[in-house]
Scaffold this active site. Sequence first.
Site, mmCIF file in Angstrom:
data_model
loop_
_atom_site.group_PDB
_atom_site.id
_atom_site.type_symbol
_atom_site.label_atom_id
_atom_site.label_comp_id
_atom_site.label_asym_id
_atom_site.label_seq_id
_atom_site.Cartn_x
_atom_site.Cartn_y
_atom_site.Cartn_z
ATOM 1 N N GLY A 214 0.802 -1.221 0.000
ATOM 2 C CA GLY A 214 0.000 0.000 0.000
ATOM 3 C C GLY A 214 0.829 1.262 0.000
ATOM 4 C CD GLU B 68 -1.648 -1.054 -3.823
ATOM 5 O OE1 GLU B 68 -2.425 -1.574 -4.635
ATOM 6 O OE2 GLU B 68 -1.677 -1.277 -2.584
#
Length: 260
Positions: free
Chosen positions: A112, A115
């Site tokens: 994440g 991301e």
Amino acid sequence: MEFQNLLIVNKERIQYITINRESKLNALNKDTLAELHTAFTDAFANPEVSGIILTGAGPKAFVAGADISEFAGLGAAEGTALARDNQKQVFDVIANGIKPVIAAVNGFALGGGLELAMACHIRIASDNAKMGLPEVTLGLIPGYGGTQRLTQLVGKGKAMEMILTADMINAADALQYGLITHVTTPEELLPKAKELMTKIISRAPLALAAAIRSVNAGLTDGVNGYETEIAEFGKCFGTQDFAEGVAAFLGKRKAEFKGN
């Protein structure tokens, strides 16, 4: 708003958002994601903020990933909702923001965390950065836009390799692949981000927003990026910034844009 997991500093029209969970390698738990939504929404609406630099506290990590402890016990429906809600509320908010966002990646940017960096408009990294999407080692896949944005940035083949092997890459490789645009020393990371952002925000604010929308349109299913570009180009002609830009060019002086 008082943030528990973020540090917010405004300086010279730039807002610095620092994820401040150094003891957890700045992992993204639900509270941090909620605060990021609020912080970016506020920054995009704040007329005193022209650009945003996002980084992580400490030398070890930008964001080492999601807080995996919060995934335990979730079923398929909850996992789907988790990905959909966070993509919409955080990652897409950043990617579609009307002001430029630079990710200054220090240390680990994994899962994440990578991301989150990829949702930003530009990424630069220190030479100690390590980036990767290790989700398949947990029996998962990237769920916050990683399969899509990594492919857009580095191409299908390299994205497949990174996602399927779960291997990390260093900053030099990330630069070669087009995942980042600059590599610095850790000490020069934020100064370089400031230098780049200062140059960007010296340009016409409405034109910057139009450029972001146009680039994003070409990467959006069902949207004709060329038509978006044409429409945004035309709208620029109706702005006072355009008149100022032309007058400054013809008068051989520096333009003073007002964002109107």
